[in-house]
Design an enzyme around this catalytic site. Structure first.
Site, PDB file in Angstrom:
ATOM      1  CG  ASN A 155      22.333  40.773 -36.876  1.00 17.64           C
ATOM      2  OD1 ASN A 155      21.422  41.728 -37.913  1.00 17.64           O
ATOM      3  ND2 ASN A 155      21.794  40.535 -35.642  1.00 17.64           N
ATOM      4  CE  LYS A 177      21.198  44.001 -33.936  1.00 13.58           C
ATOM      5  NZ  LYS A 177      21.183  43.774 -32.070  1.00 13.58           N
ATOM      6  CG  HIS A 226      18.732  38.593 -32.789  1.00 13.32           C
ATOM      7  ND1 HIS A 226      17.986  39.726 -32.123  1.00 13.32           N
ATOM      8  CD2 HIS A 226      20.353  38.897 -32.988  1.00 13.32           C
ATOM      9  CE1 HIS A 226      18.805  40.495 -32.127  1.00 13.32           C
ATOM     10  NE2 HIS A 226      20.423  40.120 -32.139  1.00 13.32           N
ATOM     11  CD  GLU A 243      17.836  43.157 -32.168  1.00 13.64           C
ATOM     12  OE1 GLU A 243      17.745  43.139 -33.397  1.00 13.64           O
ATOM     13  OE2 GLU A 243      18.273  44.358 -31.332  1.00 13.64           O
ATOM     14  CD  GLU A 279      23.589  37.925 -30.069  1.00 12.16           C
ATOM     15  OE1 GLU A 279      24.416  38.361 -30.745  1.00 12.16           O
ATOM     16  OE2 GLU A 279      22.298  37.654 -30.216  1.00 12.16           O
ATOM     17  N   GLY A 287      22.919  46.171 -27.564  1.00 10.08           N
ATOM     18  CA  GLY A 287      22.870  47.482 -28.506  1.00 10.08           C
ATOM     19  C   GLY A 287      22.412  48.391 -27.250  1.00 10.08           C
ATOM     20  CB  SER A 308      27.219  46.049 -25.942  1.00 10.42           C
ATOM     21  OG  SER A 308      25.932  46.334 -25.999  1.00 10.42           O
ATOM     22  N   GLY A 328      26.563  43.658 -33.716  1.00  6.83           N
ATOM     23  CA  GLY A 328      25.522  44.161 -33.883  1.00  6.83           C
ATOM     24  C   GLY A 328      26.001  46.159 -34.519  1.00  6.83           C
ATOM     25  N   GLY A 329      25.948  46.587 -33.601  1.00  3.59           N
ATOM     26  CA  GLY A 329      25.984  48.166 -33.961  1.00  3.59           C
ATOM     27  C   GLY A 329      27.464  48.382 -34.745  1.00  3.59           C
TER      28      GLY A 329
HETATM   29  P1  PGA Z   1      24.681  44.806 -30.309  1.00  7.70           P
HETATM   30  O1  PGA Z   1      24.262  44.241 -31.167  1.00  7.70           O
HETATM   31  O2  PGA Z   1      26.261  44.086 -30.792  1.00  7.70           O
HETATM   32  O3  PGA Z   1      24.442  45.760 -31.716  1.00  7.70           O
HETATM   33  O4  PGA Z   1      24.422  44.737 -29.033  1.00  7.70           O
HETATM   34  C1  PGA Z   1      24.618  42.302 -31.176  1.00  7.70           C
HETATM   35  C2  PGA Z   1      23.222  41.399 -31.501  1.00  7.70           C
HETATM   36  O5  PGA Z   1      22.121  41.678 -31.737  1.00  7.70           O
HETATM   37  O6  PGA Z   1      23.448  39.734 -32.631  1.00  7.70           O
END
Ligand code: PGA
Length: 255
Positions: A9, A11, A95, A97, A167, A173, A212, A233-234
């Site tokens: 993802n 983002k 998600h 967010e 999640e 994050g 994470s 994500g990251g």
């Molecule tokens: P992250 O994000 O791996 O940066 O924690 C995961 C996500 O929001 O799907």
């Protein structure tokens, strides 16, 4: 037998250059890994460029959101049919967010789920509790409520061929992943919750963990029986880290 799915993802990150470069590197590193589905969800701006860059590779294309309408006067929105038209397959919905910054409700997310199924796309339904809910012992209650929005409107069969991403909001994050045991307990709860309606649907359901995930903690998470890959994500912005996560999923699930 479920295949794990590792999905990136991106983002709100990327550019034309980055999309081309990251996909070129991923194609190289991921092409020889079998037994794990791989997808990336770049910003919708770059879907077409990503599709071209992915041409012929085993990496599927995904998107990060979809509108509740298919067409018409909805300025700024993107529909399920448009996503399908440009070749996206896995669509992230709900998600945290989007739930937080765009006030998306369980009901609206369930509508998106239904639209994606009708369009022949794969919903990746994100669920998970906040830190406060976790501390109040409400993890299962929150996850059940978020799943029930779909279950009660569309039935358990809607989860055939769909994906749930658990999640925990406090893990996204933050560098603070759930422990493998913590995540497994929730994944098992999610599978059982759906099994109460339909055991066969629950058994085939891909339940990803997200929050994470990185190249260091992935293998331990994937060793858990109900963790079928990850929404990343990251670490999905770095070809080497993302490929290592794909490798860990393939190794854990295929011996
Ligand atoms: P992250 O994000 O791996 O940066 O924690 C995961 C996500 O929001 O799907």
């Amino acid at each position: 037998m479920r295949h794990p799915l590792v999905m990136g993802n991106w983002k709100l990150n990327g550019s034309v250059k980055m999309t081309n470069e990251l996909i070129a590197a991923l194609r190289n590193e991921v092409s020889s890994i079998n037994g794990c589905e791989v997808a990336i969800a770049p910003p919708v701006m770059y879907l077409d460029i990503a599709k071209r860059a992915l041409g012929g590779s085993r990496i599927a294309l995904g998107a990060q959101n979809v509108d509740t309408n298919l067409s018409g006067a909805f300025t700024g929105e993107i529909s399920a049919t448009m996503l399908k038209d440009v070749g996206a397959q896995y669509i992230i919905i709900g998600h945290s967010e989007r739930r937080t910054y765009h006030s998306e409700s369980d009901a609206a997310i369930a509508e998106k789920f239904a639209l994606l199924k009708t369009a022949g796309l794969i919903p990746v339904l994100c669920i998970g509790e906040t830190e406060a809910e976790n501390e109040a012992g409400k993890t299962e209650e929150v996850c059940a409520r978020q799943i029930d929005a779909v279950l009660k409107t569309q039935g358990a069969a809607a989860f055939n061929g769909a994906v749930i991403a658990y999640e925990p909001v406090w893990a996204i994050g933050t560098g603070k992943s759930a422990t493998p045991a913590q995540a497994q307990a929730v994944h098992k709860f999610i599978r059982n919750h759906i099994a109460k309606q339909d055991a066969a649907v629950a058994e085939q359901l891909i339940i990803q963990y997200g929050g994470s995930v990185n190249d260091k903690n992935a293998a331990e998470l994937f060793a858990q029986p109900d963790i079928d890959g990850a929404l990343v994500g990251g670490a999905s912005l770095k070809a080497d880290a993302f490929s290592a996560i794909v490798k860990a999923a393939a190794a854990a699930k295929n011996g």
